[in-house]
Design an enzyme around this catalytic site. Sequence first.
Site, PDB file in Angstrom:
ATOM      1  N   PHE A 143       0.837  -1.192   0.000  1.00 22.28           N
ATOM      2  CA  PHE A 143       0.000   0.000   0.000  1.00 22.28           C
ATOM      3  C   PHE A 143       0.873   1.243   0.000  1.00 22.28           C
ATOM      4  O   PHE A 143       1.849   1.331   0.761  1.00 22.28           O
ATOM      5  CB  PHE A 143      -0.882   0.050   1.257  1.00 22.28           C
ATOM      6  N   ASP A 144       0.519   2.197  -0.851  1.00 25.09           N
ATOM      7  CA  ASP A 144       1.113   3.518  -0.697  1.00 25.09           C
ATOM      8  C   ASP A 144       0.518   4.144   0.558  1.00 25.09           C
ATOM      9  O   ASP A 144      -0.623   3.842   0.931  1.00 25.09           O
ATOM     10  CB  ASP A 144       0.793   4.381  -1.919  1.00 25.09           C
ATOM     11  N   LYS A 145       1.262   4.982   1.229  1.00 21.89           N
ATOM     12  CA  LYS A 145       0.756   5.588   2.459  1.00 21.89           C
ATOM     13  C   LYS A 145      -0.179   6.756   2.181  1.00 21.89           C
ATOM     14  O   LYS A 145      -1.363   6.726   2.525  1.00 21.89           O
ATOM     15  CB  LYS A 145       1.912   6.063   3.355  1.00 21.89           C
ATOM     16  N   THR A 146       0.354   7.775   1.525  1.00 19.22           N
ATOM     17  CA  THR A 146      -0.373   9.032   1.392  1.00 19.22           C
ATOM     18  C   THR A 146      -1.560   8.895   0.439  1.00 19.22           C
ATOM     19  O   THR A 146      -1.391   8.548  -0.727  1.00 19.22           O
ATOM     20  CB  THR A 146       0.567  10.141   0.891  1.00 19.22           C
ATOM     21  N   VAL A 162      -1.556  -1.258  -4.104  1.00 17.85           N
ATOM     22  CA  VAL A 162      -2.688  -0.346  -3.986  1.00 17.85           C
ATOM     23  C   VAL A 162      -2.164   1.077  -3.861  1.00 17.85           C
ATOM     24  O   VAL A 162      -1.361   1.369  -2.969  1.00 17.85           O
ATOM     25  CB  VAL A 162      -3.560  -0.691  -2.758  1.00 17.85           C
TER      26      VAL A 162
END
Length: 678
Positions: free
Chosen positions: A354-357, A556
């Site tokens: 997963f990307d964070k932002t 994602v």
Amino acid sequence: MTVSSSTTAEPTAVTQEHNHGSARWELWFAIAAGVTYAGGMITEFALGLPLIGWPLVFFLATYFFGGFFTFRTAIASTLRGKFEVDFLMLVAAIGAALIGRWAEGAVLLFLFSLGHALEEYALSRASKSIESLAELAPRSALVRRGEEEPVEVPVEEIVVGEVVVIRPNSRIPSDGFVISGVSAVDQSAVTGESIPVEKEPVADPERAMRTVDTLPAANRVFAGTVNGSGVLEIEVTATAADSTLSKVVELVRTADQAASPTQQFIDRFQRWYVPAVILGVAVTLLISWFAFGQPFPDAFYLAMTVLVAASPCALAIATPAAVLAGVARAARAGVLVKGGAPLETLGRVKAMAFDKTGTLTWGAPRVTSVTPAGDVPGPDLIRTLVAVEALSDHPLAEAIVRDLEPRVPQAERLTATDLNAVVGRGITATIDGERVDVGNLRMFEEQQLALTGTLADAYAQARDSGQTLMIVRRGDRFLGIVGVMDASRAESAQVLSALRAADVGQLVMISGDNQRVADAVGREVGVDTALGELLPEDKVAEITRLAKTHRPIAMVGDGVNDAPAMASADVGIAMGAAGSTVALETCDIALMSDDLGRLPFAVRLSRATSRIIRQNLIASLAIVAFLILATFLGLNIGAVVLIHEGSTLVVVANALRLLNFERGKEHHGIDHEDKPSP
């Protein structure tokens, strides 16, 4: 009922209407074949008329009506170099006629054509589910041109930049942004969101047109959504052909282009299966005729019956029917799946990155802590900070003013002047003749000023939690510390927990933020590994590394900045794709709304699709084996065709169960909170 998946998959927009018209004619031809077959049976066996006469006329008519579409399909596939089920059925029917068994050949073509027509009718349920998306956009719209009253024009004539008036409780005809009016819009048809989204005007229409993809959800509207009780005026940002709705419909219609791994295997299997069936039929004929001494007509009839029994109709439709139904169900829930490959692969995913932002977090900074110094009232800290930050246009300043200004009564607000930026440190200003410094720890260390006591402890604790901290000092004393952070979504932890329950074994967060922030967010949402300080090429490297031990892997993100990493993963999943053309084009699966809670539903749907595909394949192969055995035990061709076509309809009906998969339960207990205002 062909072996090639291309003939059973969803047709393109160009051929859609033609194919449905053809399906209606095919059903009528099948009914006519049934009527003429009944006429032949009555005249030959009930009335005792000789075959050469009315019975033959009726059976020939059955051959025409029952074989018309079968013959047409067989010719088309043969010209492409493929021998498919239609070809095998024609061979069997012609063979029956050659040995004088007109009734047997007629019943074969009648039942085959009827089964094919009923199959097409059943599959049309899934097709109509997709087509109904295209019908959401209205045919015309009220367009304001000049100072005159709005005029009604066809949606195809609306151009980018025109202003459309949306009346209460009417469908929105085009993508655009609100320039006047306030209302709640039901976006469920496009994004799957069950709750209407409040819409409000943009502050600067010219700037909004230049930055359409980054506009907040509160300003943007999509074609096919339903306006609430207010009147809206929107400026159009895409023509009817280029709207989000049009792109979704076209992508779903062409979803069969990405064949699933199972379908690819079946396609390879069929390349040798059909020739093997023809060889087996020839061997059956020779052995029955020469080895067992059967009369040629009886041996030939047995061979033709084996040919029908071994035809893989149900096998051919098993995967395409399930994929079509699964893609249609996902689209109804606001999840766009680009075909069988990503749909089936998602269900086998062992790890997700997963990307964070903007994915696990909101992507917008929020004030997360306010800590006044021990002898300073909290309101003094907030009033001072708001007055200074109101002069700045920095993103963190906007977050502070947005979140804290409402906590300051109008009568108690202060006025700051003389704003100066200290690059890499913070800002200074003046309030009532006193200097105010707002900045990071370095700013004050360079002034030989140090935090002490409880304020130093609070700073260390907040820093370790991943917050970006601003120290506030007025005159000769510290007023306190304010922390700002891109907060995690309320549902992120629940979503990750649901994914673990679905046997996704490894959950990883990758981010460009510093490692301390990544660790803090990672702990809060519950990932297995949090990786920070990654450039885009570093994210690709991490996906590649993870895929070596946990494949298949999904990535994602937002589909824009994360496009390289998503392309490196086995499945790329984009969030909030309804607001981004780039995201729609770069991902394999798109969550149309900015809603992470749809992800576990997509995984469960994928796994349900794979289960149904397996059930269909097992049932199809079992029926073929049973029919071949029963044929040698004396089952006649009519019964074989009846069971054969019945099994195909059962396979299709089993696949269509996906259309009602978790109806109304897409979030499955996942709670949400409102996205912070921009």
